[in-house]
Each structure stands twice: as structure tokens, then as C-alpha cells.
Design a protein around this motif. Structure first.
Motif, PDB file in Angstrom:
ATOM      1  N   PHE A 111       0.852  -1.192   0.000  1.00  0.00           N
ATOM      2  CA  PHE A 111       0.000   0.000   0.000  1.00  0.00           C
ATOM      3  C   PHE A 111       0.887   1.241   0.000  1.00  0.00           C
ATOM      4  CE2 PHE A 111      -1.893  -3.348   2.619  1.00  0.00           C
ATOM      5  CZ  PHE A 111      -3.075  -3.601   1.935  1.00  0.00           C
ATOM      6  N   THR A 133      -2.922  -1.025  -6.741  1.00  0.00           N
ATOM      7  CA  THR A 133      -2.420  -0.813  -5.381  1.00  0.00           C
ATOM      8  C   THR A 133      -3.248   0.268  -4.712  1.00  0.00           C
ATOM      9  OG1 THR A 133      -0.165  -1.396  -6.044  1.00  0.00           O
ATOM     10  CG2 THR A 133      -0.410  -0.114  -4.017  1.00  0.00           C
ATOM     11  N   LEU A 338      -5.227   0.868   7.678  1.00  0.00           N
ATOM     12  CA  LEU A 338      -4.728  -0.305   6.958  1.00  0.00           C
ATOM     13  C   LEU A 338      -4.667  -1.525   7.877  1.00  0.00           C
ATOM     14  CD1 LEU A 338      -1.859   1.155   4.747  1.00  0.00           C
ATOM     15  CD2 LEU A 338      -3.945   0.021   3.974  1.00  0.00           C
TER      16      LEU A 338
END
Length: 420
Positions: A111, A133, A338
Motif C-alpha cells: 500500500f 495498489t 490499513l
């Protein structure tokens, strides 16, 4: 809950607040054994560490590094170590594009936490889609999540249009209806000036002039001299640190600081001595001083300040300068977001990226140590996060809270459809 009382240490304050703070005991943890030591989660960060936006790059990278350290000291993400790779964009779009490609193609990051430079964000959005991505651009230009967006980009920072929808009704009612608007002549500044001008007129005011000043301009006098001093009531300004300092100094030289009400974006004064901006109003996605943080968020924000080295006044303890506290959080919250997404979806490799996207669409965070600035709603259709916006005024050289606008008031119509 009030701010930390005199005579009480910060650690005592955090303990009494009832917050389980990872930062407090991180240094005493035993060495972590990762369950998947051979396959860390790699996160790239493109930050403006040099150039005109270097202040913002410092703040965002500072938050991201602190979050990565604490996450790793507490077992990583789903038992996997976080490897944070930081690249300097130099505040230049060509460099930002090159560094983004390097992170994805050479470093093989999973990421990317993106730039604060809107021009870089607009250019790198295409790379995220091409390389499949997920990226988190931090620039505020509206088109990043609109006409130039795609399903692989999500923004936890506010957009210009979100700021405008949130603060404009208050500004027109409280400051005046006759506006002159000035800003830096690139994507972010153009968006600020144009969106504010349009909204002011929709609310019954008048945009007398839109004055765009090229990046790097030292002598602003010719531009400031265009201000219609007979009709203007409010001056809106969209500058960044160094250019904001030039603006206020030269406006003072012309003797116009006492003649109008001023409204600016918080980005303008982050890292600067506030005293020259006395009386100016600014809108921001969070408050600078701990004692004015909403009571329900104050313990989380106090713990966050402890982790990144910022005091109750918003002073960066390493550099002894006022920090960009509303921007400090961006690297931090993106990394914790995330973490939540990976652990919820069981993400292992790039082939699982669609699961991350579907998790983030419509996701709502809650105020916590991971999200110290409160709940944000990531709208599913355009991947834009919405948050409360605060109005602050410079009083006696310090920010004083003047108003809080709930995130719902800033929810403008989606500018694109990014949902999958």
C-alpha cells in the motif's frame, strides 16, 4: 474531562483518563516474534521532506513512523511486521511520480500513503489504478476523489469542497458578504479560491475578485494592491507556511490588516508564529490546543500527542515549533486504518486488494487511540472521508475555538463514482 491539571504528569493524566495507551508501555514490551516474519506488510509513504511543503511531509511522516513503531511493538498487523518505506517527493510532481513507481515496482509495497501535494496526488492516482495498489492521497484538491479518482484511492484528509461546505455558512453569516479571495496558483490554491467564491455567491454574498499568486512569489505587493478596499469586507487567503508569512507581512506593510476580516485555511499557518495573524479565523479538521479538544476525544488526543512528541499547546517538542496537529494524524490514522482493513479481510497478497477496497468503502472509524481525532465516515461512492470541521481564531497569539461544524454539514454531492 478538562485538560491536564497543573502538577499532574502526562502519564498520570492518561492513566486517570482510563485510556489503554499502547505508547505508555511500548518501551517495556518483550521482543515481538512475528508469526509471518518472512512476509512483512510493506507500506510506502511519499512525503514532502524537502521543498515548499516540507513542513507537511515532516508531520505526516512523523505520525506514520510513530504508528509503525507502536504497531510492531504490539505484534504487528495480523502477526506480520510493518515495514514503512519513506520517499521524499521534494514537493515536485515529477519526483513524486518517480518515487511512487519505485515504491510499488521496486520495493514491492502493498500500500502507499500518498503526498500532501495535490498536483502529485492527481498524477499518482493513475499509478495506483495501473498497479492495482490502494493509495491514500493526502492532498485536499476536490478532483483527487472526483474527476481524477479511481477505485484504488481513498482519502482520510478533508477535501477543499468538504471544508467549504462545512465552514461557508458560518463565515458568510459571521464575517460578511463582500469577499476578495487570494490563493496560490496551483491545483490546491485554485480549488480553494474557486470553490469558496462559488459557495459565497450561492449563499447570497459576492466574490469581488479572485487573485491567484504564483508559487514562489516573494513580492506580493502588486497582487495585494488589487484588493478593492472600498467594498471588501472579508479577505479569504489560501497560502502555505512560507507564502502565508510573506502574505501577512506585506499586508501589514500596506496597512490593510486592520481593515478587513480574514478567513484562511489552517494549512496557511501551521508551523508559524501566530501573532502576526491576530484576529484571523481559520477552519481546520481538528483543534490545536488540548484543552479545547472535545471532551470525548481529549484522552485519545492526549495519548496521541504523547506518542508523537507534541505538547498541550500543539508545540513539537523536538523542534520547539508549533506543529500541524491536524496533519500530524494523517500518517498515523492511515496506517491504523490499513491495520484494521488487513486484519478484517485476511489480506495476504496483492490479489486480495479488492477485499481491502470493499472493506474501506462506507467504513466508519470511531474516536480511539488509533483514531484520536474522532470518527470519520469514508463515503462508499467516492472514497472521501468526512469529519467534523472546527473554526479557530487567533487571540493573543494562540488559537481559540470559535465553532464546531458536524461532518454531516460538509457532505457535498459526490464528484465521481469510484465504488466497485
Amino acid at each position: 474531562m478538562k485538560g491536564r491539571p497543573r502538577g499532574v504528569t502526562r502519564r498520570e493524566f492518561l492513566k486517570k483518563s482510563g485510556v489503554a495507551v499502547a505508547a505508555a508501555g511500548a518501551a517495556q514490551l518483550a521482543p515481538v516474534v512475528y508469526t509471518h516474519a518472512a512476509s512483512p506488510i510493506k507500506v510506502g509513504l511519499t512525503a514532502e521532506l524537502t521543498g515548499v511543503l516540507a513542513e507537511f511531509g515532516y508531520w505526516i511522516s512523523n505520525g506514520a513512523k510513530a504508528a509503525a513503531k507502536l504497531i510492531n511493538e504490539n505484534g504487528g498487523i495480523a502477526g506480520r511486521e510493518v515495514v514503512l518505506i519513506v520517499e521524499d517527493t521534494e514537493s515536485k510532481p515529477p519526483s513524486g511520480v518517480r518515487k511512487t513507481r519505485k515504491l510499488i515496482q521496486r520495493n514491492k509495497v502493498d500500500f502507499v500513503i500518498g503526498s500532501h501535494h495535490s498536483g502529485i496526488c492527481l498524477a499518482t492516482n493513475l499509478i495506483y489504478a495501473e498497479q492495482k495498489t490502494v493509495g491514500f492521497p493526502n492532498g485536499a484538491a476536490t478532483s483527487i476523489m472526483g474527476a481524477k479518482g479511481n477505485p484504488f484511492v481513498f482519502r482520510m484528509n478533508q477535501s477543499v469542497l468538504h471544508e467549504v461546505f462545512s465552514a461557508s455558512a458560518w463565515a458568510v453569516e459571521n464575517l460578511g458578504k463582500q469577499w476578495t479571495l487570494l490563493g496560490l496558483d496551483y491545483a490546491w490554491g485554485q480549488d480553494q479560491v474557486n470553490r469558496w467564491a462559488e459557495r459565497v455567491e450561492l449563499l447570497g454574498g459576492k466574490a469581488l475578485d479572485r487573485i491567484m499568486i504564483p508559487l514562489g512569489t516573494d513580492n506580493m505587493i502588486p497582487y495585494l494592491s488589487r484588493i478593492n478596499q472600498g467594498e471588501t469586507e472579508v479577505i479569504f487567503h489560501a497560502f502555505l507556511s512560507a507564502s502565508a508569512a510573506s502574505f501577512v507581512q506585506q499586508a501589514g506593510d500596506l496597512g490593510i490588516l486592520e481593515k478587513f476580516r480574514f478567513l484562511g485555511v489552517y494549512d496557511s499557518v501551521e508551523g508559524l508564529d501566530l501573532s502576526p495573524f491576530e484576529g484571523n479565523f481559520f477552519h481546520s479538521p481538528f483543534v490545536q490546543r488540548l484543552e479545547e479538544v472535545p471532551e470525548d476525544l481529549r484522552p485519545f488526543d492526549a495519548a496521541f500527542r504523547e506518542a508523537i512528541g507534541v505538547d498541550e499547546e500543539g508545540m513539537d517538542l523536538k523542534r520547539r515549533r508549533i506543529s500541524g496537529h491536524a496533519h500530524n494524524v494523517l500518517g498515523w490514522e492511515n496506517l491504523y486504518l490499513l491495520k484494521n482493513a488487513v486484519e478484517a479481510t485476511g489480506y495476504r497478497k496483492k490479489k486480495d486488494m479488492v477485499d481491502i477496497i470493499k472493506f474501506l468503502q462506507g467504513h466508519e472509524t470511531k474516536g480511539s487511540f488509533e483514531f484520536p481525532h474522532g470518527g470519520k465516515l469514508i463515503r462508499d461512492v467516492d472514497h472521501q472521508a468526512f469529519m467534523d470541521i472546527y473554526i479557530q481564531q487567533v487571540v493573543n497569539g494562540r488559537f481559540k475555538l470559535a465553532g464546531r461544524v458536524p461532518k454531516e454539514a460538509g457532505m457535498y454531492p459526490p464528484q465521481g463514482n469510484l465504488k466497485i
